[in-house]
Design a protein around this motif. Sequence first.
Motif, PDB file in Angstrom:
ATOM      1  N   UNK A   1      48.301  21.090  31.131  1.00  0.00           N
ATOM      2  CA  UNK A   1      48.901  22.181  31.290  1.00  0.00           C
ATOM      3  C   UNK A   1      49.137  23.077  32.440  1.00  0.00           C
ATOM      4  N   UNK A   2      50.027  23.783  32.187  1.00  0.00           N
ATOM      5  CA  UNK A   2      50.424  24.342  34.081  1.00  0.00           C
ATOM      6  C   UNK A   2      49.417  25.962  33.812  1.00  0.00           C
ATOM      7  N   UNK A   3      49.303  25.884  35.260  1.00  0.00           N
ATOM      8  CA  UNK A   3      48.328  27.521  35.563  1.00  0.00           C
ATOM      9  C   UNK A   3      48.624  28.694  34.969  1.00  0.00           C
ATOM     10  N   UNK A   4      50.123  28.406  35.340  1.00  0.00           N
ATOM     11  CA  UNK A   4      50.003  30.287  34.800  1.00  0.00           C
ATOM     12  C   UNK A   4      50.162  30.455  32.727  1.00  0.00           C
ATOM     13  N   UNK A   5      50.309  28.897  32.254  1.00  0.00           N
ATOM     14  CA  UNK A   5      50.333  28.891  31.264  1.00  0.00           C
ATOM     15  C   UNK A   5      48.972  28.731  30.393  1.00  0.00           C
ATOM     16  N   UNK A   6      48.446  28.503  31.356  1.00  0.00           N
ATOM     17  CA  UNK A   6      47.057  28.312  30.697  1.00  0.00           C
ATOM     18  C   UNK A   6      45.669  30.036  31.836  1.00  0.00           C
ATOM     19  N   UNK A   7      46.434  30.927  32.619  1.00  0.00           N
ATOM     20  CA  UNK A   7      46.301  32.062  32.862  1.00  0.00           C
ATOM     21  C   UNK A   7      45.941  32.725  31.590  1.00  0.00           C
ATOM     22  N   UNK A   8      47.943  32.860  31.470  1.00  0.00           N
ATOM     23  CA  UNK A   8      48.672  34.274  30.201  1.00  0.00           C
ATOM     24  C   UNK A   8      47.874  33.585  28.715  1.00  0.00           C
ATOM     25  N   UNK A   9      47.250  32.248  28.188  1.00  0.00           N
ATOM     26  CA  UNK A   9      46.669  32.231  27.312  1.00  0.00           C
ATOM     27  C   UNK A   9      44.835  32.875  27.382  1.00  0.00           C
ATOM     28  N   UNK A  10      44.432  32.482  28.519  1.00  0.00           N
ATOM     29  CA  UNK A  10      42.901  32.768  28.850  1.00  0.00           C
ATOM     30  C   UNK A  10      43.507  34.253  28.189  1.00  0.00           C
ATOM     31  N   UNK A  11      44.376  35.150  28.859  1.00  0.00           N
ATOM     32  CA  UNK A  11      43.970  36.333  28.804  1.00  0.00           C
ATOM     33  C   UNK A  11      44.911  36.586  26.910  1.00  0.00           C
TER      34      UNK A  11
ATOM     35  N   UNK B   1      44.376  41.394  34.450  1.00  0.00           N
ATOM     36  CA  UNK B   1      44.870  39.550  35.383  1.00  0.00           C
ATOM     37  C   UNK B   1      45.289  40.504  37.221  1.00  0.00           C
ATOM     38  N   UNK B   2      46.474  41.940  37.316  1.00  0.00           N
ATOM     39  CA  UNK B   2      46.787  42.547  38.402  1.00  0.00           C
ATOM     40  C   UNK B   2      45.825  43.877  38.743  1.00  0.00           C
ATOM     41  N   UNK B   3      45.066  44.336  39.709  1.00  0.00           N
ATOM     42  CA  UNK B   3      45.358  45.646  39.576  1.00  0.00           C
ATOM     43  C   UNK B   3      46.309  46.367  40.698  1.00  0.00           C
ATOM     44  N   UNK B   4      46.195  47.694  40.302  1.00  0.00           N
ATOM     45  CA  UNK B   4      46.857  48.256  41.292  1.00  0.00           C
ATOM     46  C   UNK B   4      46.332  48.649  42.613  1.00  0.00           C
ATOM     47  N   UNK B   5      46.689  49.465  43.961  1.00  0.00           N
ATOM     48  CA  UNK B   5      46.458  48.997  45.142  1.00  0.00           C
ATOM     49  C   UNK B   5      47.132  50.974  45.276  1.00  0.00           C
ATOM     50  N   UNK B   6      46.345  52.001  45.653  1.00  0.00           N
ATOM     51  CA  UNK B   6      47.026  53.097  45.871  1.00  0.00           C
ATOM     52  C   UNK B   6      47.123  53.226  47.453  1.00  0.00           C
ATOM     53  N   UNK B   7      48.305  53.742  47.561  1.00  0.00           N
ATOM     54  CA  UNK B   7      48.808  54.091  48.726  1.00  0.00           C
ATOM     55  C   UNK B   7      49.631  55.916  48.779  1.00  0.00           C
ATOM     56  N   UNK B   8      50.153  55.592  49.893  1.00  0.00           N
ATOM     57  CA  UNK B   8      50.125  57.407  50.611  1.00  0.00           C
ATOM     58  C   UNK B   8      50.932  57.300  49.771  1.00  0.00           C
ATOM     59  N   UNK B   9      51.957  56.311  49.668  1.00  0.00           N
ATOM     60  CA  UNK B   9      53.683  57.087  50.243  1.00  0.00           C
ATOM     61  C   UNK B   9      54.447  56.697  49.051  1.00  0.00           C
ATOM     62  N   UNK B  10      53.242  57.186  47.855  1.00  0.00           N
ATOM     63  CA  UNK B  10      53.941  56.936  46.363  1.00  0.00           C
ATOM     64  C   UNK B  10      55.153  56.023  46.171  1.00  0.00           C
ATOM     65  N   UNK B  11      53.681  54.678  46.599  1.00  0.00           N
ATOM     66  CA  UNK B  11      54.982  53.254  46.057  1.00  0.00           C
ATOM     67  C   UNK B  11      54.136  52.689  45.239  1.00  0.00           C
ATOM     68  N   UNK B  12      53.495  52.037  44.152  1.00  0.00           N
ATOM     69  CA  UNK B  12      52.862  51.645  43.697  1.00  0.00           C
ATOM     70  C   UNK B  12      52.537  49.619  43.564  1.00  0.00           C
TER      71      UNK B  12
END
Lengths: 137, 137
Positions: B1-11, B63-74
């Motif tokens: 099974x591909x890695x990406x598939x695994x990550x998605x299924x696990x989640x 699975x992913x997280x946000x990073x705060x920035x000063x310039x209003x870009x997520x």
Amino acid sequence: MKQVEEILKRNHLSVTDSRQKIMQFFLNSKGALAHADIEKKTGENFDRVTVYRTLQSFVEKGIIHLIPTKDNSIKYALCKDDCEAGHHHDNHVHFICDECSKTICLDDVTVPQVKLPKGFTPQHAEMVVNGICGDCK
Amino acid sequence: MKQVEEILKRNHLSVTDSRQKIMQFFLNSKGALAHADIEKKTGENFDRVTVYRTLQSFVEKGIIHLIPTKDNSIKYALCKDDCEAGHHHDNHVHFICDECSKTICLDDVTVPQVKLPKGFTPQHAEMVVNGICGDCK
DNA sequence: AGTAAATTTGCAACAATGATGCGAAAATTT
DNA sequence: AAATTTTCGCATCATTGTTGCAAATTTACT
């Protein structure tokens, strides 16, 4: 001479109505402000563009500074030192209350240094702490 | 099974084309990604809404997280630990290069504790360091 | 104080970003 | 392989931020 007028003049900005009122609004409010706060809660009816440009000019002159947030909302804050003595940008920690979502400059808490991996050269660091503020407990 | 598939299924996420490709894009890129990066640089032609919703689902599942920035870009980042072991959200420091503006998770650098003034109860802290990264020196 | 020069304002128009509803399409479950 | 659930993609809309330009205001100058 009024305090706001003095601040503007000291920073080589023309003393206009909107700038005075927006500056006053900053002085009156304890925490940081978002663009929307100024547009809506001043009671005044500034053009959106004017507010943007006013904030820009304040940032350029170092009167207010930006606070990074996770949720893509720019917050501006006037620091104690900035409006009294000029450009004291020792970087302090910011606190955002999860309850009332007020954003506060902890002027006395400095961002600690961290040891970075090889290859990285630090220049500036920001720190934001989330939690519950005194008013919400 | 591909890695990406695994990550998605696990989640507990349906394995769809866009999710697989966007996840693969995260795995391939070193730094953090903005929404625009994914829309433009994947080579694929996802609907803007699909990208938003995909990112949202990834954030929700941790699975992913946000990073705060000063310039209003997520910015979104996939952390080493997240994709391998699950939800390891010990919070680490983020680095943004002033030169190439790449955003990097310093997985091994933990955010230090700071002493807050009376009344403030900390819950979570974020730290972002700006400077020059190894590639730009 | 009164005028010229410089700056700022506000309107219109535009671009980018993000959200929602809903039928069609795809994935999952049985 | 059919039924159910989830996701996709299109249209539409809201919000946020930017730019150009003429009119108004502020500042500088005499």
